[in-house]
Design an enzyme around this catalytic site. Sequence first.
Site, PDB file in Angstrom:
ATOM      1  N   TRP A 239     -19.967  14.006  12.263  1.00 56.01           N
ATOM      2  CA  TRP A 239     -18.998  13.877  11.224  1.00 56.01           C
ATOM      3  C   TRP A 239     -19.471  14.698  10.061  1.00 56.01           C
ATOM      4  O   TRP A 239     -20.804  14.687   9.677  1.00 56.01           O
ATOM      5  CB  TRP A 239     -18.976  12.161  11.224  1.00 56.01           C
ATOM      6  CG  TRP A 239     -18.327  11.644  11.895  1.00 56.01           C
ATOM      7  CD1 TRP A 239     -17.607  12.032  13.048  1.00 56.01           C
ATOM      8  CD2 TRP A 239     -18.292  10.054  12.059  1.00 56.01           C
ATOM      9  NE1 TRP A 239     -16.926  10.815  13.701  1.00 56.01           N
ATOM     10  CE2 TRP A 239     -17.401   9.395  12.995  1.00 56.01           C
ATOM     11  CE3 TRP A 239     -19.103   8.981  11.287  1.00 56.01           C
ATOM     12  CZ2 TRP A 239     -17.303   8.286  13.396  1.00 56.01           C
ATOM     13  CZ3 TRP A 239     -18.572   7.804  11.498  1.00 56.01           C
ATOM     14  CH2 TRP A 239     -17.844   7.302  12.530  1.00 56.01           C
TER      15      TRP A 239
ATOM     16  N   LYS B 101     -14.521  16.063  12.115  1.00 55.84           N
ATOM     17  CA  LYS B 101     -15.075  15.535  13.306  1.00 55.84           C
ATOM     18  C   LYS B 101     -15.502  17.098  13.936  1.00 55.84           C
ATOM     19  O   LYS B 101     -14.609  17.819  14.462  1.00 55.84           O
ATOM     20  CB  LYS B 101     -14.354  14.715  14.192  1.00 55.84           C
ATOM     21  CG  LYS B 101     -14.457  13.372  13.783  1.00 55.84           C
ATOM     22  CD  LYS B 101     -12.762  12.867  13.717  1.00 55.84           C
ATOM     23  CE  LYS B 101     -12.788  11.509  12.725  1.00 55.84           C
ATOM     24  NZ  LYS B 101     -11.455  11.469  12.125  1.00 55.84           N
TER      25      LYS B 101
ATOM     26  N   THR C 171       0.948  -1.251   0.030  1.00 51.09           N
ATOM     27  CA  THR C 171      -0.168   0.027   0.166  1.00 51.09           C
ATOM     28  C   THR C 171       0.957   1.215  -0.162  1.00 51.09           C
ATOM     29  O   THR C 171       2.032   1.331   0.450  1.00 51.09           O
ATOM     30  CB  THR C 171      -0.990   0.224   1.149  1.00 51.09           C
ATOM     31  OG1 THR C 171      -0.010   0.178   2.335  1.00 51.09           O
ATOM     32  CG2 THR C 171      -1.758  -1.032   1.269  1.00 51.09           C
TER      33      THR C 171
ATOM     34  N   GLU D 154      -5.622  -4.236  -0.650  1.00 56.10           N
ATOM     35  CA  GLU D 154      -5.966  -5.220   0.110  1.00 56.10           C
ATOM     36  C   GLU D 154      -7.149  -5.980  -0.641  1.00 56.10           C
ATOM     37  O   GLU D 154      -7.438  -7.264   0.098  1.00 56.10           O
ATOM     38  CB  GLU D 154      -6.639  -4.941   1.683  1.00 56.10           C
ATOM     39  CG  GLU D 154      -5.208  -4.272   2.555  1.00 56.10           C
ATOM     40  CD  GLU D 154      -4.997  -2.749   2.224  1.00 56.10           C
ATOM     41  OE1 GLU D 154      -5.569  -2.370   1.026  1.00 56.10           O
ATOM     42  OE2 GLU D 154      -4.584  -2.170   2.998  1.00 56.10           O
TER      43      GLU D 154
HETATM   44  P1  ADP Z   1      -3.818   3.705  -0.724  1.00 52.47           P
HETATM   45  O1  ADP Z   1      -4.311   3.253   0.650  1.00 52.47           O
HETATM   46  O2  ADP Z   1      -2.254   4.081  -0.701  1.00 52.47           O
HETATM   47  O3  ADP Z   1      -4.495   4.917  -1.163  1.00 52.47           O
HETATM   48  P2  ADP Z   1      -5.120   2.115  -1.978  1.00 52.47           P
HETATM   49  O4  ADP Z   1      -5.221   2.181  -3.497  1.00 52.47           O
HETATM   50  O5  ADP Z   1      -5.168   0.651  -1.507  1.00 52.47           O
HETATM   51  O6  ADP Z   1      -4.050   2.675  -1.547  1.00 52.47           O
HETATM   52  O7  ADP Z   1      -6.132   2.888  -1.567  1.00 52.47           O
HETATM   53  C1  ADP Z   1      -7.679   2.127  -1.075  1.00 52.47           C
HETATM   54  C2  ADP Z   1      -8.649   3.500  -0.478  1.00 52.47           C
HETATM   55  O8  ADP Z   1      -8.893   4.323  -1.483  1.00 52.47           O
HETATM   56  C3  ADP Z   1      -9.758   2.883  -0.023  1.00 52.47           C
HETATM   57  O9  ADP Z   1      -9.657   2.484   1.339  1.00 52.47           O
HETATM   58  C4  ADP Z   1     -10.703   4.018  -0.031  1.00 52.47           C
HETATM   59  O10 ADP Z   1     -10.459   4.981   0.975  1.00 52.47           O
HETATM   60  C5  ADP Z   1     -10.119   4.756  -1.299  1.00 52.47           C
HETATM   61  N1  ADP Z   1     -11.116   4.499  -2.568  1.00 52.47           N
HETATM   62  C6  ADP Z   1     -10.849   3.511  -3.400  1.00 52.47           C
HETATM   63  N2  ADP Z   1     -11.792   3.783  -4.210  1.00 52.47           N
HETATM   64  C7  ADP Z   1     -12.574   4.723  -4.031  1.00 52.47           C
HETATM   65  C8  ADP Z   1     -13.965   5.092  -4.263  1.00 52.47           C
HETATM   66  N3  ADP Z   1     -14.527   4.648  -5.369  1.00 52.47           N
HETATM   67  N4  ADP Z   1     -14.677   6.092  -3.690  1.00 52.47           N
HETATM   68  C9  ADP Z   1     -14.075   6.529  -2.376  1.00 52.47           C
HETATM   69  N5  ADP Z   1     -12.884   6.050  -1.956  1.00 52.47           N
HETATM   70  C10 ADP Z   1     -12.140   5.128  -2.636  1.00 52.47           C
END
Ligand code: ADP
Length: 538
Positions: free
Chosen positions: A440, A435, A181, A326
């Site tokens: 929220w 917050k 990640t 993940e």
């Molecule tokens: P990083 O954590 O480094 O950004 P990831 O690509 O694994 O790497 O990111 C996953 C995160 O991206 C998710 O947990 C979420 O917060 C966000 N995310 C992914 N797709 C969407 C989406 N369509 N809408 C909102 N948030 C998203």
Amino acid sequence: MNNFQLTTTQMLERAEKYFSQKEVVSRTDLKVHRLTYKEVGQRCRSLSDSLEALGIKKGDRIGTLGWNHHRHLEAYFAVPNMNAVLHTINFRLPQEHLIYVINDAEDKVLLIDAQFIGLIEAIKDEIPSVQHVILMTDEENIPETSLPSVYLYESLIEQGDPTYQYPENIQENDPAGMCYTSATTGKPKGVVYTHRSTFLHSMALGLAETTGVQEEDVSLPLVPMFHVNAWGFPYAATWFGTKQVLPGPNVTPQLILELIEQEKVTMSAGVPTIWLGVAQALEQGNYDTSSLKAVICGGSAAPKSLIALYEDRFNIPFIHAYGMTETSPVATLSRPLSKHKELSREEQLDIKATQGRVVPGLEVRIINENGEVPADGETMGELTIRGPWITDQYYNAPDKTAESVKDGWLYTGDIATIDEDGFIQVVDRTKDLVKSGGEWISTVALENGLMAHEAVAEASVIGIPHEKWQERPLGVVVLKEGADVTKEELFEFITPMFVKWWLPDDIVFVNEIPKTSVGKFLKRALRDELSDYYLQEQ
Ligand code: ADP
């Protein structure tokens, strides 16, 4: 039934057998390559043979630092098919993280684009596991370098055996790949994909209810191949015999549109910032995008206004998807149901702007302090998920695993609601939510409101410390080139969309919003830079 093992070998073999003449178009810094799946298959086998000659054995990790091109695609199959593990590395990581991930994975070989030689030279003494570096380049000679054991990819392809046979005893739970990640805080966390998870995730991409990618498509993955396997498209597309267009280095909106027009691309996938850029180029230039059946957008929330722009103005179907490293990554995807055909356009767009429903094969629950939240589309909680392509652990990190995986469910760190049809709306990341006085506020909703204004190119909302309310939202806006709008006009525009206490305390204009290495708004940097500055100015 057959206890048949689900492996990536079968995917490549199917392409070689049934789609031998279908094309992979690959742009590198020197030229455009056109290969058939027959050639790709032979080159994969040669590469595996050469890696074996270099001493690579079952379970060894091979790192890659590369753009989206055919050599990277070949590594996607050559490495797992020989029962080694493909570790795709984000070449934009800060140096200390680059060293960390290579050491944590203990990569034995690195396959790198020539432009990244300097990156590896600079850390060569700190990555003791790396024995060889292979240059994925069109050049015929090895450039001058201080790296000790360097090979040309193309020489290894020439030397290797194009009929090399893959082992038949690969077990589906053997590791096939890994990805870290892009840590926003702390160290990157490693996720290991198995043959089975890769197989099932690819199969899920082919469902009509998800992307429905198939033989007649032409796939253009804009999401980098170092980031969660370019959302699985290279695997699914190869398996299903889909023509692939791999755009190579330095991708611009103009280049994307040229490739779509020239190669008759039907399906493309990228983060919202990519599609925002392409939309601006589409507004300015004249491109034929009529071949497109779907652009898939995920990685962060796709604003409703962006979806409307693509579908109603450019006539390009737009699909919003959600996932994370993940989750392999595709976890949910928004396609309205048959009953939604009756709804007004605005209501349909509201549905398309949700993150959609969980992909068949996976299960979701949204949990708050009272347990699972009701499916009322309103109650917020943390999105949890499980299934055959959801990780149940972080590599070498039991403490991180314990924080995120409980009773077999992955806690995503995303706050969401779910409605009775299963449509999920991600409200925010836990750490980005504002917050305010114990309540929220969704920064994602405010951003989407601001980005709906025609003068706004990009908008981000961050929480700034507040004496009375603990935190209050601050809007940060980048205007489109040549556009002109005042803060007061923007407030007037968004006021009807939100309850009063949700509205940002202020809106500031900036030239650029910092982005993560995969093109998402980097709110941590914005918060660091802006809230200090902003509070001093007040
Ligand atoms: P990083 O954590 O480094 O950004 P990831 O690509 O694994 O790497 O990111 C996953 C995160 O991206 C998710 O947990 C979420 O917060 C966000 N995310 C992914 N797709 C969407 C989406 N369509 N809408 C909102 N948030 C998203």
